[in-house]
Design an enzyme around this catalytic site. Sequence first.
Site, short mmCIF file in Angstrom:
data_model
loop_
_atom_site.label_atom_id
_atom_site.label_comp_id
_atom_site.label_asym_id
_atom_site.label_seq_id
_atom_site.Cartn_x
_atom_site.Cartn_y
_atom_site.Cartn_z
N LYS A 195 -0.36 -9.98 8.38
CA LYS A 195 -0.14 -8.59 8.77
C LYS A 195 -1.50 -8.07 9.20
CE LYS A 195 0.97 -3.99 6.91
NZ LYS A 195 1.28 -3.20 5.69
N TYR A 240 -12.88 -3.77 -3.18
CA TYR A 240 -14.01 -3.37 -4.03
C TYR A 240 -14.99 -4.51 -4.26
CZ TYR A 240 -16.97 -1.15 -7.45
OH TYR A 240 -18.06 -0.65 -8.09
N THR A 299 0.84 -1.20 0.00
CA THR A 299 0.00 0.00 0.00
C THR A 299 0.87 1.25 0.00
OG1 THR A 299 -1.69 -1.17 1.25
CG2 THR A 299 -1.82 1.23 1.23
N TYR A 331 -2.73 -10.14 4.43
CA TYR A 331 -2.76 -8.74 4.85
C TYR A 331 -4.20 -8.35 5.08
CZ TYR A 331 -1.93 -3.64 4.53
OH TYR A 331 -1.87 -2.28 4.76
N ARG A 375 -9.22 -0.21 4.50
CA ARG A 375 -8.92 0.17 3.12
C ARG A 375 -9.65 -0.69 2.11
NH1 ARG A 375 -3.82 3.64 2.72
NH2 ARG A 375 -4.41 3.68 0.53
N ILE A 423 5.16 -4.52 10.20
CA ILE A 423 5.41 -4.05 8.83
C ILE A 423 5.02 -2.59 8.85
CG2 ILE A 423 4.73 -4.28 6.41
CD1 ILE A 423 4.38 -7.28 6.92
#
Length: 294
Positions: free
Chosen positions: A164, A109, A46, A135, A140, A206
């Site tokens: 993560k 999405y 990202t 992740y 997000r 991270i």
Amino acid sequence: MAVFKGAGVAIITPMKDNGDVNFEKLSEIIEDQINNGTDAIIICGTTGEASTLSHEEHVKTIRHCIRQVNGRVPVIAGTGSNDTATAVRTSTEAEEAGADAVLLVTPYYNKATQKGLIEHFTKIANSISIPAILYNVPGRTGCNIQPKTIAYLVKNVENIVGVKEASGNISQVAELMHLTDGEIDLYSGNDDQVVPILSLGGLGVISVVSNVAPKYMHDMVMQFFNGNVRESARMQLDVMPLCKALFCEVNPIPVKTAMNLQGWDVGPLRLPLCEMEPDNKKLLHNVMKDMGLL
């Protein structure tokens, strides 16, 4: 054996003024990170603006990073996608390039059901032989991997080894560690929750903050593992204003701004990311100055 233990940097992707990837600058940044104790390089995530890199740029950036690091620390390539076939393609190319592991973000999405997530991640992991780290960043992606889903994947897919965790939900993280009996490589995906996650059995972070303060973040994690929990907690609390400033606008707008303030000349962001608001930039400058980063 874990892919890494400590503070890995979710490294930015420097750009030239014309918007091209600045590979020479990326090499300089990688060298500085390694020299300051960073324990792993996470490329094209990202923070690395992977969502606006073309496929060719994405893979070229991964290859460049692997060549520059040259085995000194692990390189984890961000290869996730909301399209399973694309994630398979990018993951296999990352493995061929020599990546030590891949980082797979949840589909965004189009999202997915928990069943869909299991099928998605299993298909990607089965296409490669290197470790895969999930992740989870629902803020997000709009898609949360439930603890029981992660536990299932870790127990049933050989090379899915960790996660993560950036949900911000400590209770969810605790449930995950309970369901896996701690047999999972857990990394904090939020710089403001590193020590709490370490206390639950995490192996590190991270980190976005590591872009501007790599030694600080490495030392904070190592203080914890060396038994100096009180000092690690103090460092976590002291870095909170910087964490807040680096996320006062959507990542990676503030961190690239911060690196330019430090003189790195990492260039512009790609639209739809734009320049930081002046008031927020001033706040970021003041926080960095207070921490001795300018």
